[in-house]
Each structure stands twice: as structure tokens, then as C-alpha cells.
Design an enzyme around this catalytic site. Structure first.
Site, short mmCIF file in Angstrom:
data_model
loop_
_atom_site.label_atom_id
_atom_site.label_comp_id
_atom_site.label_asym_id
_atom_site.label_seq_id
_atom_site.Cartn_x
_atom_site.Cartn_y
_atom_site.Cartn_z
N GLY A 62 14.40 21.04 73.80
CA GLY A 62 15.37 22.04 74.25
C GLY A 62 14.99 22.54 75.63
O GLY A 62 13.85 22.35 76.07
N GLN B 99 14.71 28.83 82.22
CA GLN B 99 13.51 28.00 82.42
C GLN B 99 13.61 27.12 83.67
O GLN B 99 12.62 26.55 84.11
CB GLN B 99 13.26 27.11 81.18
N CYS C 96 6.34 25.77 74.03
CA CYS C 96 7.37 26.17 75.01
C CYS C 96 7.02 25.53 76.34
O CYS C 96 5.86 25.60 76.78
CB CYS C 96 7.39 27.69 75.13
N LEU C 97 8.02 24.92 76.97
CA LEU C 97 7.77 24.25 78.25
C LEU C 97 7.38 25.26 79.34
O LEU C 97 6.79 24.88 80.34
CB LEU C 97 9.00 23.45 78.67
N HIS D 218 14.97 29.32 69.20
CA HIS D 218 14.02 29.39 70.31
C HIS D 218 14.79 29.46 71.65
O HIS D 218 14.48 30.27 72.52
CB HIS D 218 13.12 28.16 70.25
N GLU D 219 15.81 28.60 71.79
CA GLU D 219 16.56 28.55 73.06
C GLU D 219 17.42 29.80 73.24
O GLU D 219 17.52 30.33 74.36
CB GLU D 219 17.44 27.29 73.14
N HIS E 83 15.42 32.54 74.58
CA HIS E 83 15.24 32.45 76.05
C HIS E 83 16.41 33.11 76.78
O HIS E 83 16.22 33.73 77.82
CB HIS E 83 15.19 30.98 76.48
#
Ligand code: K1U
Ligand code: ZN
Length: 174
Positions: free
Chosen positions: A46, A51, A94-95, A136-137, A140
Site C-alpha cells: 500500500g 507518503q 510502514c514504508l 493502515h492506509e 495515513h
């Protein structure tokens, strides 16, 4: 298509609440395609607009496995309309918080309403990894990181580790 730079914690853009998408035009399509390319290269399952430094309510997701056909989903202006009472605990990364992982408890299933890249409305029910990734997304998009679901002690430990590895990287790059 282009690979975008991924913003790392503690960049303040990761803490802002995003603005609704209003224009479903070629610029939006290019951003979504670039985000997908960036996500696949990372690799990740994702990627949310903040991000990549963009203050817009959109994200891309693809939870297909390594040997499966790619099944990308664009979520524009997504909202969770229902959460299961049952919860599940699973490890997340997480990226924007590289190489840090922790168990997070979340509702096991959700319903999400969203628009696609043409502005058409959809509503899907998700469970398993897709439900986790959607949550999760969408976090964000509200300025929330997975570490916010942990104790303050664990959260600060993970965020300190990221800050330290960035300091070391900046020193090595100089
Ligand atoms: O939003 C992000 O930071 C991307 C993140 C999404 C995510 C991971 C785990 C649980 C929920 C949501 C990632 O993709 S981290 C990388 C990752 O989990 C992964 C990478 C390659 C293959 C499989 C998973
Ligand atoms: Zn993340």
C-alpha cells in the site's frame, strides 16, 4: 511513469489530515500510476498520498502475492462505513518507518466506500490482509501512523530508531 521519493517519519506531512480529491483528471491518473510504481518498487502492499508528499485523500493498494496477477486498487476519498467487532493482531511495517515492525490490533473486517480514478463510487467489504492494509492506509490519510496504536514507550523507541538511522545515513552521504 516515475518513481517518487517516499517521505520518512518524523516529516510533518505524515501528521496532516488530507484534503478531499475534487478533480478526476490526467494529473490525478499520473499521480496514481506513479504511486503504484513507487509501491511495487519499494516493495510494499500500500502507499498513501502523504507518503509521497501529497496532501490529498487517496491511496493505492495491491495485496496480491508474489506469483499472483497484480490487482491494484485506487482508493479516492475513502471512508470506512463499518468495522467488525472482532479484532485481529498482526505484524505491520510502514514504508515511512523503514525496517521497524510491530504487532497491531485492528478490526478483522471493514466496509469501505470510495471513488475510483474516474470518480465512480464503490463500496467493498474486506477482511484479512486487505482489511488491515485499508485501515493502515486510511490512517495515513488522517495523519495517523501504525506506531500510534502501540504504547508510548514502544512508539518512541521505534521512532527514535528511525531518526537515528536517518542521522547515520545523512552522515554517510556527506
Ligand atoms: O503504507 C505503507 O507504509 C505501506 C505498508 C502497508 C502495510 C504493511 C503491513 C500491514 C499493513 C499495511 C507496507 O507495504 S510495508 C511492506 C510490506 O508489508 C510488504 C512488502 C512486500 C511484500 C509484502 C509486504
Ligand atoms: Zn505506512
Amino acid at each position: 511513469m516515475a518513481v517518487l521519493d517516499i517521505v520518512l517519519a518524523p516529516d510533518p506531512i505524515l501528521r496532516t489530515k488530507t484534503k478531499p480529491v475534487e478533480r478526476f483528471d490526467a494529473d490525478l491518473h499520473r499521480l496514481l500510476d506513479d504511486m503504484l510504481e513507487t509501491m511495487y518498487l519499494a516493495p510494499g502492499i500500500g502507499l498513501a498520498a502523504p507518503q509521497v508528499g501529497v496532501d490529498q485523500r487517496l491511496c493505492v493498494i495491491d495485496v496480491s502475492g508474489k506469483d499472483e496477477t497484480r490487482t491494484p486498487i485506487d482508493l479516492i476519498n475513502p471512508e470506512i462505513t463499518w468495522r467488525a467487532d472482532e479484532t485481529e493482531i498482526a505484524e505491520e511495517g510502514c514504508l515511512s518507518i523503514p525496517q521497524q515492525y510491530a504487532d497491531v490490533e485492528r478490526p478483522a473486517a471493514v466496509r469501505v466506500r470510495f471513488q475510483d480514478r474516474h470518480g465512480k463510487e464503490h463500496e467493498i467489504k474486506a477482511d484479512g490482509l486487505l482489511a488491515r492494509c485499508i485501515q493502515h492506509e486510511l490512517d495515513h490519510l488522517d495523519g495517523v501512523l501504525f506506531v500510534d496504536h502501540l504504547s508510548a514507550l514502544k512508539r518512541n523507541m521505534l521512532l527514535r530508531k528511525v531518526a537515528k538511522s536517518q542521522r547515520l545515513k545523512t552522515r554517510d552521504d556527506d
